[in-house]
Design a protein around this motif. Structure first.
Motif, PDB file in Angstrom:
ATOM      1  N   SER A  58      78.756  10.990  -3.827  1.00  0.00           N
ATOM      2  CA  SER A  58      77.835  11.147  -4.948  1.00  0.00           C
ATOM      3  C   SER A  58      76.560  10.351  -4.660  1.00  0.00           C
ATOM      4  N   SER A  59      75.639  10.988  -3.951  1.00  0.00           N
ATOM      5  CA  SER A  59      74.406  10.282  -3.583  1.00  0.00           C
ATOM      6  C   SER A  59      73.500  10.055  -4.781  1.00  0.00           C
ATOM      7  N   ASP A  60      73.776  10.705  -5.910  1.00  0.00           N
ATOM      8  CA  ASP A  60      73.025  10.430  -7.139  1.00  0.00           C
ATOM      9  C   ASP A  60      73.501   9.141  -7.803  1.00  0.00           C
ATOM     10  N   SER A  61      74.607   8.588  -7.312  1.00  0.00           N
ATOM     11  CA  SER A  61      75.155   7.363  -7.888  1.00  0.00           C
ATOM     12  C   SER A  61      74.854   6.137  -7.030  1.00  0.00           C
ATOM     13  N   ILE A  62      75.048   6.262  -5.727  1.00  0.00           N
ATOM     14  CA  ILE A  62      74.827   5.139  -4.817  1.00  0.00           C
ATOM     15  C   ILE A  62      73.923   5.599  -3.675  1.00  0.00           C
ATOM     16  N   LEU A  63      72.810   4.927  -3.503  1.00  0.00           N
ATOM     17  CA  LEU A  63      71.867   5.262  -2.450  1.00  0.00           C
ATOM     18  C   LEU A  63      72.365   4.718  -1.117  1.00  0.00           C
ATOM     19  N   LEU A  64      72.647   5.621  -0.193  1.00  0.00           N
ATOM     20  CA  LEU A  64      73.109   5.235   1.132  1.00  0.00           C
ATOM     21  C   LEU A  64      72.319   5.997   2.196  1.00  0.00           C
ATOM     22  N   PHE A  65      72.456   5.535   3.424  1.00  0.00           N
ATOM     23  CA  PHE A  65      71.832   6.173   4.575  1.00  0.00           C
ATOM     24  C   PHE A  65      72.932   6.510   5.586  1.00  0.00           C
ATOM     25  N   ILE A  66      72.573   7.302   6.595  1.00  0.00           N
ATOM     26  CA  ILE A  66      73.571   7.808   7.542  1.00  0.00           C
ATOM     27  C   ILE A  66      73.102   7.633   8.982  1.00  0.00           C
ATOM     28  N   LYS A  67      74.075   7.402   9.841  1.00  0.00           N
ATOM     29  CA  LYS A  67      73.842   7.385  11.283  1.00  0.00           C
ATOM     30  C   LYS A  67      74.903   8.269  11.927  1.00  0.00           C
ATOM     31  N   PHE A  68      74.464   9.285  12.702  1.00  0.00           N
ATOM     32  CA  PHE A  68      75.394  10.133  13.437  1.00  0.00           C
ATOM     33  C   PHE A  68      75.723   9.511  14.796  1.00  0.00           C
ATOM     34  N   ARG A  69      76.886   9.857  15.326  1.00  0.00           N
ATOM     35  CA  ARG A  69      77.213   9.460  16.693  1.00  0.00           C
ATOM     36  C   ARG A  69      76.138  10.026  17.637  1.00  0.00           C
ATOM     37  N   PRO A  70      75.551   9.188  18.489  1.00  0.00           N
ATOM     38  CA  PRO A  70      74.552   9.706  19.435  1.00  0.00           C
ATOM     39  C   PRO A  70      75.120  10.873  20.239  1.00  0.00           C
ATOM     40  N   GLY A  71      74.364  11.954  20.307  1.00  0.00           N
ATOM     41  CA  GLY A  71      74.807  13.135  21.035  1.00  0.00           C
ATOM     42  C   GLY A  71      75.498  14.165  20.169  1.00  0.00           C
ATOM     43  N   PHE A  72      75.923  13.781  18.946  1.00  0.00           N
ATOM     44  CA  PHE A  72      76.620  14.733  18.073  1.00  0.00           C
ATOM     45  C   PHE A  72      75.745  15.940  17.748  1.00  0.00           C
ATOM     46  N   VAL A  73      74.528  15.694  17.289  1.00  0.00           N
ATOM     47  CA  VAL A  73      73.633  16.796  16.922  1.00  0.00           C
ATOM     48  C   VAL A  73      73.296  17.635  18.149  1.00  0.00           C
ATOM     49  N   ASP A  74      72.987  16.969  19.257  1.00  0.00           N
ATOM     50  CA  ASP A  74      72.656  17.703  20.479  1.00  0.00           C
ATOM     51  C   ASP A  74      73.803  18.601  20.933  1.00  0.00           C
ATOM     52  N   SER A  75      75.023  18.096  20.854  1.00  0.00           N
ATOM     53  CA  SER A  75      76.162  18.894  21.315  1.00  0.00           C
ATOM     54  C   SER A  75      76.334  20.143  20.456  1.00  0.00           C
ATOM     55  N   CYS A  76      76.099  20.029  19.141  1.00  0.00           N
ATOM     56  CA  CYS A  76      76.203  21.194  18.251  1.00  0.00           C
ATOM     57  C   CYS A  76      75.112  22.210  18.577  1.00  0.00           C
ATOM     58  N   ILE A  77      73.892  21.717  18.785  1.00  0.00           N
ATOM     59  CA  ILE A  77      72.783  22.608  19.132  1.00  0.00           C
ATOM     60  C   ILE A  77      73.085  23.331  20.448  1.00  0.00           C
ATOM     61  N   ASP A  78      73.613  22.593  21.419  1.00  0.00           N
ATOM     62  CA  ASP A  78      73.922  23.186  22.723  1.00  0.00           C
ATOM     63  C   ASP A  78      75.007  24.253  22.603  1.00  0.00           C
ATOM     64  N   ILE A  79      76.050  23.960  21.832  1.00  0.00           N
ATOM     65  CA  ILE A  79      77.148  24.923  21.671  1.00  0.00           C
ATOM     66  C   ILE A  79      76.638  26.225  21.061  1.00  0.00           C
ATOM     67  N   LEU A  80      75.746  26.104  20.096  1.00  0.00           N
ATOM     68  CA  LEU A  80      75.216  27.291  19.427  1.00  0.00           C
ATOM     69  C   LEU A  80      74.103  27.961  20.217  1.00  0.00           C
ATOM     70  N   GLY A  81      73.660  27.318  21.288  1.00  0.00           N
ATOM     71  CA  GLY A  81      72.640  27.912  22.137  1.00  0.00           C
ATOM     72  C   GLY A  81      71.281  28.010  21.467  1.00  0.00           C
TER      73      GLY A  81
END
Length: 249
Positions: A104-127
Motif C-alpha cells: 500500500s504505497s498510499d500508506s507508507i512511502l518507500l523506494f525500490i532497488k532491483f537486483r542489478p541485471g534483472f531489468v536487462d535480463s527481462c529486456i533481453d529475453i523479450l528481444g
C-alpha cells in the motif's frame, strides 16, 4: 473419485516414486511446481546436481542439505531457512512482484532497488530494444538506466516497469513468457525508506509488517483524526509512534 481420495492417490504416487528429482516429485502432485516446496521440510537431503530453475523455496527449511552442482533461479532461496554453509545460495533481495503489487504505497512511502541485471535480463529475453522498452513502459531512459544498474528508484517507477513486463507477456511465445514470469515471481527487489533529507535504509519484510502495525496503534491513540488516510514515511511513523503511543505506555 472424491477430492480426498484424489489427494491420497497423489501422495501415494510421490511416496512410491523412486525419483530423487524435486521437480519430478512435485510434478506427480499435479500442482504448480513453482511454489510446491514453499514451507517444506527439506533438512539434510542430498539435493546436489539438480535443476531447480523455475522453482521457489520461500520458508522452506533446507539446512544441512547438499546443494553441490545444483542450478536454480536467483532469489529462489532468499527466504529459505539456511545454515551458515549455505549462505552462497542467496543474495539480499527479498521482495517479488506480488510483494510490490500488494504494498500500500498510499500508506507508507518507500523506494525500490532491483537486483542489478534483472531489468536487462527481462529486456533481453523479450528481444526488445532499450528505447522501445522505455517508451512503452512509460519510464524515462535515464530512470530506466538507474533501474538496470540497481540504483534506488521510486515505487511508481518500479511498478511501471513490472506492470509493463507482466501485461506484455501474452504477446510473446510460451518460452519467453515462462522465463520472464519466473523472474518476476522470484525475489528480485529491496524496499528502502528515507531519501527525504535522510539516508536510504533497507526495510525488511519484518520491519514493513511492524510499520503497518505501528500505524494502526498510532491511529488508535490520536483522537478525532483520519490518520490512516495519510501517507507517511517510515521515519514519520516511528516518530509518531514514539510521541503518541510509547509516551502513554
Amino acid at each position: 473419485m472424491s477430492a480426498f481420495e484424489d489427494g491420497i492417490s497423489r501422495v501415494m504416487r510421490i511416496l512410491s516414486s523412486k525419483s530423487k528429482s524435486l521437480r519430478e516429485l512435485a510434478a506427480l502432485s499435479e500442482r504448480e511446481v513453482f511454489d510446491f516446496y514453499r514451507g517444506a521440510n527439506l533438512v539434510g537431503l542430498d539435493l546436489s546436481q539438480q535443476d531447480l530453475r523455475g522453482m521457489n523455496f520461500d520458508d522452506a527449511d533446507i539446512r544441512f542439505s547438499s546443494m553441490n552442482g545444483t542450478i536454480f533461479d536467483e532469489g529462489a532461496f532468499n527466504r529459505s531457512l539456511l545454515d551458515e554453509s549455505q549462505n552462497w545460495l542467496k543474495d539480499e533481495f527479498v521482495y517479488s512482484l506480488s510483494d510490490i503489487e500488494n504494498h500500500s504505497s498510499d500508506s507508507i512511502l518507500l523506494f525500490i532497488k532491483f537486483r542489478p541485471g534483472f531489468v536487462d535480463s527481462c529486456i533481453d529475453i523479450l528481444g526488445m530494444r532499450f528505447k522501445e522498452f522505455s517508451a512503452r513502459s512509460n519510464v524515462g531512459e535515464s530512470t530506466l538506466r538507474k533501474a538496470r544498474k540497481g540504483d534506488i528508484i521510486s515505487f511508481e517507477t518500479a511498478r511501471n516497469i513490472l506492470s509493463f513486463l507482466k501485461d506484455t507477456l501474452p504477446l510473446f511465445d510460451p518460452d519467453q513468457q515462462k522465463l520472464v514470469s519466473n523472474k518476476l515471481r522470484q525475489p528480485m527487489a529491496l524496499f528502502f525508506s528515507g531519501g527525504i533529507n535522510t539516508a536510504f535504509k533497507p526495510v525488511s519484510p519484518e520491519k514493513l509488517s511492524r510499520l503497518f502495525q505501528m500505524r494502526e496503534e498510532i491511529a488508535a491513540s490520536i483522537p478525532n483524526t483520519n490518520y490512516l488516510s495519510w501517507r507517511d514515511t517510515a521515519e514519520a511513523i516511528e516518530w509518531n509512534y514514539t510521541y503518541w503511543v510509547e509516551r502513554d505506555l
